[in-house]
Design a protein around this motif. Structure first.
Motif, PDB file in Angstrom:
ATOM      1  N   LEU A   1     -85.453 -28.452  46.162  1.00 32.16           N
ATOM      2  CA  LEU A   1     -84.320 -27.763  46.781  1.00 32.16           C
ATOM      3  C   LEU A   1     -84.451 -27.740  48.304  1.00 32.16           C
ATOM      4  O   LEU A   1     -83.477 -27.971  49.029  1.00 32.16           O
ATOM      5  N   VAL A   2     -85.647 -27.458  48.790  1.00 30.13           N
ATOM      6  CA  VAL A   2     -85.866 -27.434  50.237  1.00 30.13           C
ATOM      7  C   VAL A   2     -85.637 -28.825  50.825  1.00 30.13           C
ATOM      8  O   VAL A   2     -85.058 -28.966  51.911  1.00 30.13           O
ATOM      9  N   TRP A   3     -86.080 -29.854  50.104  1.00 29.74           N
ATOM     10  CA  TRP A   3     -85.890 -31.230  50.582  1.00 29.74           C
ATOM     11  C   TRP A   3     -84.412 -31.575  50.698  1.00 29.74           C
ATOM     12  O   TRP A   3     -83.972 -32.153  51.700  1.00 29.74           O
ATOM     13  N   LEU A   4     -83.625 -31.201  49.687  1.00 33.56           N
ATOM     14  CA  LEU A   4     -82.180 -31.447  49.749  1.00 33.56           C
ATOM     15  C   LEU A   4     -81.559 -30.665  50.903  1.00 33.56           C
ATOM     16  O   LEU A   4     -80.674 -31.167  51.608  1.00 33.56           O
ATOM     17  N   GLY A   5     -82.005 -29.419  51.089  1.00 33.70           N
ATOM     18  CA  GLY A   5     -81.492 -28.613  52.189  1.00 33.70           C
ATOM     19  C   GLY A   5     -81.827 -29.211  53.542  1.00 33.70           C
ATOM     20  O   GLY A   5     -80.986 -29.233  54.445  1.00 33.70           O
ATOM     21  N   CYS A   6     -83.054 -29.727  53.691  1.00 30.26           N
ATOM     22  CA  CYS A   6     -83.465 -30.342  54.953  1.00 30.26           C
ATOM     23  C   CYS A   6     -82.638 -31.584  55.255  1.00 30.26           C
ATOM     24  O   CYS A   6     -82.285 -31.846  56.412  1.00 30.26           O
ATOM     25  N   GLN A   7     -82.321 -32.352  54.216  1.00 27.20           N
ATOM     26  CA  GLN A   7     -81.481 -33.527  54.413  1.00 27.20           C
ATOM     27  C   GLN A   7     -80.146 -33.149  55.032  1.00 27.20           C
ATOM     28  O   GLN A   7     -79.647 -33.827  55.942  1.00 27.20           O
ATOM     29  N   ALA A   8     -79.544 -32.069  54.519  1.00 31.37           N
ATOM     30  CA  ALA A   8     -78.247 -31.629  55.041  1.00 31.37           C
ATOM     31  C   ALA A   8     -78.377 -31.056  56.445  1.00 31.37           C
ATOM     32  O   ALA A   8     -77.531 -31.282  57.310  1.00 31.37           O
ATOM     33  N   LEU A   9     -79.462 -30.326  56.691  1.00 29.96           N
ATOM     34  CA  LEU A   9     -79.642 -29.691  57.997  1.00 29.96           C
ATOM     35  C   LEU A   9     -79.950 -30.705  59.100  1.00 29.96           C
ATOM     36  O   LEU A   9     -79.523 -30.531  60.248  1.00 29.96           O
ATOM     37  N   LEU A  10     -80.678 -31.756  58.764  1.00 30.12           N
ATOM     38  CA  LEU A  10     -81.138 -32.698  59.781  1.00 30.12           C
ATOM     39  C   LEU A  10     -80.254 -33.930  59.923  1.00 30.12           C
ATOM     40  O   LEU A  10     -80.494 -34.759  60.806  1.00 30.12           O
TER      41      LEU A  10
ATOM     42  N   GLY B   1     -76.909 -26.668  53.420  1.00 28.27           N
ATOM     43  CA  GLY B   1     -78.324 -27.002  53.527  1.00 28.27           C
ATOM     44  C   GLY B   1     -79.185 -25.754  53.651  1.00 28.27           C
ATOM     45  O   GLY B   1     -80.236 -25.644  53.015  1.00 28.27           O
ATOM     46  N   GLY B   2     -78.725 -24.804  54.464  1.00 22.95           N
ATOM     47  CA  GLY B   2     -79.458 -23.552  54.609  1.00 22.95           C
ATOM     48  C   GLY B   2     -79.512 -22.766  53.313  1.00 22.95           C
ATOM     49  O   GLY B   2     -80.542 -22.168  52.975  1.00 22.95           O
ATOM     50  N   LEU B   3     -78.407 -22.772  52.578  1.00 22.69           N
ATOM     51  CA  LEU B   3     -78.378 -22.069  51.294  1.00 22.69           C
ATOM     52  C   LEU B   3     -79.363 -22.682  50.302  1.00 22.69           C
ATOM     53  O   LEU B   3     -80.094 -21.975  49.605  1.00 22.69           O
ATOM     54  N   LEU B   4     -79.383 -24.025  50.231  1.00 23.70           N
ATOM     55  CA  LEU B   4     -80.299 -24.698  49.313  1.00 23.70           C
ATOM     56  C   LEU B   4     -81.757 -24.414  49.697  1.00 23.70           C
ATOM     57  O   LEU B   4     -82.600 -24.173  48.832  1.00 23.70           O
TER      58      LEU B   4
ATOM     59  N   ASN C   1     -61.718 -32.714  60.392  1.00 27.27           N
ATOM     60  CA  ASN C   1     -62.366 -31.803  61.340  1.00 27.27           C
ATOM     61  C   ASN C   1     -63.879 -31.950  61.179  1.00 27.27           C
ATOM     62  O   ASN C   1     -64.532 -31.159  60.512  1.00 27.27           O
ATOM     63  N   GLN C   2     -64.444 -32.990  61.780  1.00 23.73           N
ATOM     64  CA  GLN C   2     -65.847 -33.326  61.576  1.00 23.73           C
ATOM     65  C   GLN C   2     -66.807 -32.243  62.070  1.00 23.73           C
ATOM     66  O   GLN C   2     -67.868 -32.046  61.507  1.00 23.73           O
ATOM     67  N   ARG C   3     -66.428 -31.549  63.148  1.00 22.54           N
ATOM     68  CA  ARG C   3     -67.321 -30.503  63.659  1.00 22.54           C
ATOM     69  C   ARG C   3     -67.492 -29.385  62.637  1.00 22.54           C
ATOM     70  O   ARG C   3     -68.603 -28.938  62.365  1.00 22.54           O
ATOM     71  N   PHE C   4     -66.368 -28.952  62.042  1.00 24.27           N
ATOM     72  CA  PHE C   4     -66.451 -27.908  61.023  1.00 24.27           C
ATOM     73  C   PHE C   4     -67.148 -28.430  59.771  1.00 24.27           C
ATOM     74  O   PHE C   4     -67.903 -27.712  59.117  1.00 24.27           O
ATOM     75  N   ALA C   5     -66.881 -29.692  59.431  1.00 22.85           N
ATOM     76  CA  ALA C   5     -67.524 -30.292  58.260  1.00 22.85           C
ATOM     77  C   ALA C   5     -69.033 -30.337  58.440  1.00 22.85           C
ATOM     78  O   ALA C   5     -69.795 -30.076  57.496  1.00 22.85           O
ATOM     79  N   LEU C   6     -69.485 -30.669  59.652  1.00 21.68           N
ATOM     80  CA  LEU C   6     -70.915 -30.711  59.919  1.00 21.68           C
ATOM     81  C   LEU C   6     -71.511 -29.305  59.822  1.00 21.68           C
ATOM     82  O   LEU C   6     -72.608 -29.123  59.276  1.00 21.68           O
ATOM     83  N   TRP C   7     -70.777 -28.316  60.333  1.00 20.75           N
ATOM     84  CA  TRP C   7     -71.237 -26.926  60.223  1.00 20.75           C
ATOM     85  C   TRP C   7     -71.340 -26.506  58.762  1.00 20.75           C
ATOM     86  O   TRP C   7     -72.293 -25.824  58.361  1.00 20.75           O
TER      87      TRP C   7
ATOM     88  N   LEU D   1     -70.705 -27.476  44.303  1.00 24.29           N
ATOM     89  CA  LEU D   1     -69.674 -27.249  45.318  1.00 24.29           C
ATOM     90  C   LEU D   1     -69.886 -28.144  46.537  1.00 24.29           C
ATOM     91  O   LEU D   1     -68.927 -28.698  47.087  1.00 24.29           O
ATOM     92  N   SER D   2     -71.139 -28.289  46.966  1.00 23.22           N
ATOM     93  CA  SER D   2     -71.411 -29.116  48.141  1.00 23.22           C
ATOM     94  C   SER D   2     -71.046 -30.567  47.878  1.00 23.22           C
ATOM     95  O   SER D   2     -70.513 -31.254  48.762  1.00 23.22           O
ATOM     96  N   ARG D   3     -71.302 -31.050  46.681  1.00 28.62           N
ATOM     97  CA  ARG D   3     -70.964 -32.436  46.355  1.00 28.62           C
ATOM     98  C   ARG D   3     -69.459 -32.617  46.196  1.00 28.62           C
ATOM     99  O   ARG D   3     -68.904 -33.644  46.583  1.00 28.62           O
TER     100      ARG D   3
END
Length: 216
Positions: A85-94, A202-205, A190-196, A30-32
């Motif tokens: 999984l944590v690494w992929l999540g960190c990429q999205a979060l950071l 990322g948090g889910l992963l 809507n980049q702000r919502f997209a970033l959220w 879904l994220s991709r």
């Protein structure tokens, strides 16, 4: 192989329910799809299903039994998968900008991105020992048990049932990709919502990675 209509019905319903249940695979797809469109979403789906095919072959060959009987091997696969999984999540979060932002001018990057999504899908599935144990526990329940099967027949029956699970998974995931991709087009405005949303995925992963690490 011979199964009653009732057994086939139960098997197909179980396959459908298992494929629509949320987990690392579906969240990744879904994220991709939302982040990069249908093409990348389908690449991620094919990657996940390719990883599942490896688990099916392992179950058919009996290799997955090692994960069920060896605490050391299970732990190694579990922690490597959780770290990924944590690494992929960190990429999205950071990340400083949403993954919805794409460099549409570089066609080579698009091809690389498709391959990257496929490769990540394969690794997410292969490095999840729970998937291996699932196939090892689930598929034998629907094999013939009259005592006349050769080892080769058991192998092919297991591969057949596992392939059906994967095909149903591809169909279910295709619906999710087709539904999620248009949402991504809207979110690009809507980049702000997209970033959220990126942060949420990322948090889910990361949460799923921690949950996998805590699996016994």
């Amino acid at each position: 192989m011979i199964m009653s209509a009732e057994a086939w019905g139960l098997f197909l319903i179980a396959c459908f329910m298992l494929n629509v249940a949320p987990g690392p695979d579906l969240i990744f797809i879904l994220s991709r799809a939302i982040g990069h469109g249908r093409k990348i979403g389908f690449a991620a789906s094919f990657g996940v299903c390719s990883g599942a095919l490896v688990h099916v072959m392992a179950a058919a060959l009996g290799v997955s039994a090692i994960l069920a009987t060896s605490a050391l091997v299970f732990s190694i696969v579990k922690y490597v998968g959780a770290a990924y999984l944590v690494w992929l999540g960190c990429q999205a979060l950071l990340s400083r900008e949403s993954s919805l932002t794409m460099d549409a001018q570089a066609s080579d990057l698009k091809v690389l991105t498709v391959w990257s999504a496929y490769r990540q899908g394969v690794l997410i599935d292969i490095l999840n020992p729970k998937v291996a144990l699932f196939f090892l526990a689930f598929l034998p329940q629907f094999l013939s048990h009259d005592g006349t099967q050769t080892s080769m027949q058991v192998f092919f029956e297991t591969c057949l049932l596992g392939s059906i699970v994967i095909v149903i998974g591809l169909i279910v995931e295709a619906f999710f990709v087709l539904a999620a991709a248009p949402l991504g087009a809207y979110l690009r405005s809507n980049q702000r919502f997209a970033l959220w949303l990126d942060r949420m995925f990322g948090g889910l992963l990361m949460g799923l990675g921690v949950r996998l690490a805590l699996t016994d």
